[in-house]
Design an enzyme around this catalytic site. Sequence first.
Site, PDB file in Angstrom:
ATOM      1  N   ARG A  35      37.658  16.369 -15.336  1.00 18.09           N
ATOM      2  CA  ARG A  35      36.315  15.846 -15.053  1.00 18.09           C
ATOM      3  C   ARG A  35      35.582  16.686 -14.015  1.00 18.09           C
ATOM      4  O   ARG A  35      34.356  16.803 -14.068  1.00 18.09           O
ATOM      5  CB  ARG A  35      36.412  14.385 -14.603  1.00 18.09           C
ATOM      6  CG  ARG A  35      36.684  13.457 -15.780  1.00 18.09           C
ATOM      7  CD  ARG A  35      36.786  12.013 -15.379  1.00 18.09           C
ATOM      8  NE  ARG A  35      36.850  11.170 -16.578  1.00 18.09           N
ATOM      9  CZ  ARG A  35      37.216   9.903 -16.582  1.00 18.09           C
ATOM     10  NH1 ARG A  35      37.553   9.316 -15.449  1.00 18.09           N
ATOM     11  NH2 ARG A  35      37.251   9.220 -17.696  1.00 18.09           N
ATOM     12  N   LYS A 211      43.103  -3.586 -30.477  1.00 24.40           N
ATOM     13  CA  LYS A 211      42.416  -4.827 -30.838  1.00 24.40           C
ATOM     14  C   LYS A 211      41.176  -4.630 -31.696  1.00 24.40           C
ATOM     15  O   LYS A 211      40.344  -3.779 -31.415  1.00 24.40           O
ATOM     16  CB  LYS A 211      42.031  -5.576 -29.561  1.00 24.40           C
ATOM     17  CG  LYS A 211      43.225  -6.036 -28.732  1.00 24.40           C
ATOM     18  CD  LYS A 211      42.759  -6.768 -27.496  1.00 24.40           C
ATOM     19  CE  LYS A 211      43.953  -7.282 -26.689  1.00 24.40           C
ATOM     20  NZ  LYS A 211      43.513  -7.990 -25.468  1.00 24.40           N
ATOM     21  N   GLY A 361      38.407   8.002 -24.303  1.00 25.99           N
ATOM     22  CA  GLY A 361      39.498   7.039 -24.185  1.00 25.99           C
ATOM     23  C   GLY A 361      40.871   7.589 -24.537  1.00 25.99           C
ATOM     24  O   GLY A 361      41.170   8.755 -24.315  1.00 25.99           O
ATOM     25  N   GLY A 384      34.250   4.178 -22.731  1.00 24.94           N
ATOM     26  CA  GLY A 384      33.393   2.998 -22.871  1.00 24.94           C
ATOM     27  C   GLY A 384      31.991   3.358 -23.299  1.00 24.94           C
ATOM     28  O   GLY A 384      31.392   2.693 -24.147  1.00 24.94           O
TER      29      GLY A 384
END
Length: 404
Positions: A35, A211, A361, A384
């Site tokens: 990053r 999920k 992610g 996100g």
Amino acid sequence: MKKTLKDYKFKNKTVLVRVDFNVPMKDGKVTNDNRVNAALPTIEYLLDNDAKVVLFSHLGKIKKEEDLKKNSLMPVAELLSKKLKKPVKFVNSIEGHELEEKINKMKPTEVVLFENTRFADITNSDGTINLEAKRESKNDSTLGKYWSSLGDIFVNDAFGTAHREHASNVGIASYIKNSCLGFLVEKEVAMLEKCINNPQSPFVAIIGGAKVSDKINVIQNLLKVADKILIGGGMAYTFFKAKGIETGNSLVEKDRIDIATELLKNSNGKIILPIDSAASASFANDKPIFSADQNIDVNLMGLDIGPKSIELFKKELEGAKTVVWNGPMGVFEFSNYAAGTKAVCKSISELAGAFTVIGGGDSAAAAIQLGFEDKFTHISTGGGASLEFMEGKILPGIDSIQNK
């Protein structure tokens, strides 16, 4: 179209740059500098154009007083100084006289990094502890206005928080006269827009992770534009259950079975599920037991897609011109259940002439960990944020930047 760095002259200007230095740390050292490296093009461009560069970022979760010590950005300042080959002045505060004085005394091409913006979530403006303050994460107007007063131009180069309405992005942009996107965020928007809003067909989306509830909106939005959606990971078993397939002890979201049924019904055959699984008697890195078909033994849980599914997904990817991937195919942290994620990663990387994007992610982490970092057109820096972009949502951190 949002303003970008090329829309401004930066000579002698104090430029406030929201970067994403939310890096992993161990024993006070940065353990992964991806990053920091991603922010360098914007920082170096500003320095080359004689700007006074003021950097700020969040780091980690700040919920209790002990977090103030372990989540300081000082180690990042030291690392950045080495990368830029010049001093980076670190200010151990997020507001007040010391910070203002340091900024006021800056000369062109100097760099200041001030402390973790999320310290404002558990402190008042006078520095006293207030665990309910939430001044950064709830976009406190006083804080946003204060930070905006410290510079002439605001540059948002933190895609990882673009889906959040915080004082350090939306707050500053709301009060400062001049704002623009940095190179990193500009590239993220361009890549994701091309992938989601203007894809070249055939467009194949691969959606994984644990999920269904995390990805419902993504699947619904992608069904409008994708030619195929390959489903893997734990979420596949909720779709299995919706089709009446035996799932054993696999992860199933019982309250999402109706939604899975509806998605399958409305997919016009676009949704493609695994046809076998790599299963285990427990959630552990045991030797895989492969199912003969989609049905999983009552005493087993599916932890990865099986070899037949790997071949199926590879075949479905053939000839794809646009591919977006979000979410691993199994519990790739377990070496015995990483085969599906590895195979999908490899298959995408070998597609000739395809536009390939990983939506941040776990799938981004997997691609980098497996050595495929350079084999994709783009790997997003914001899990996100990219997920919400793929859902078709407006990202407030980008929306608040001035239009051209």
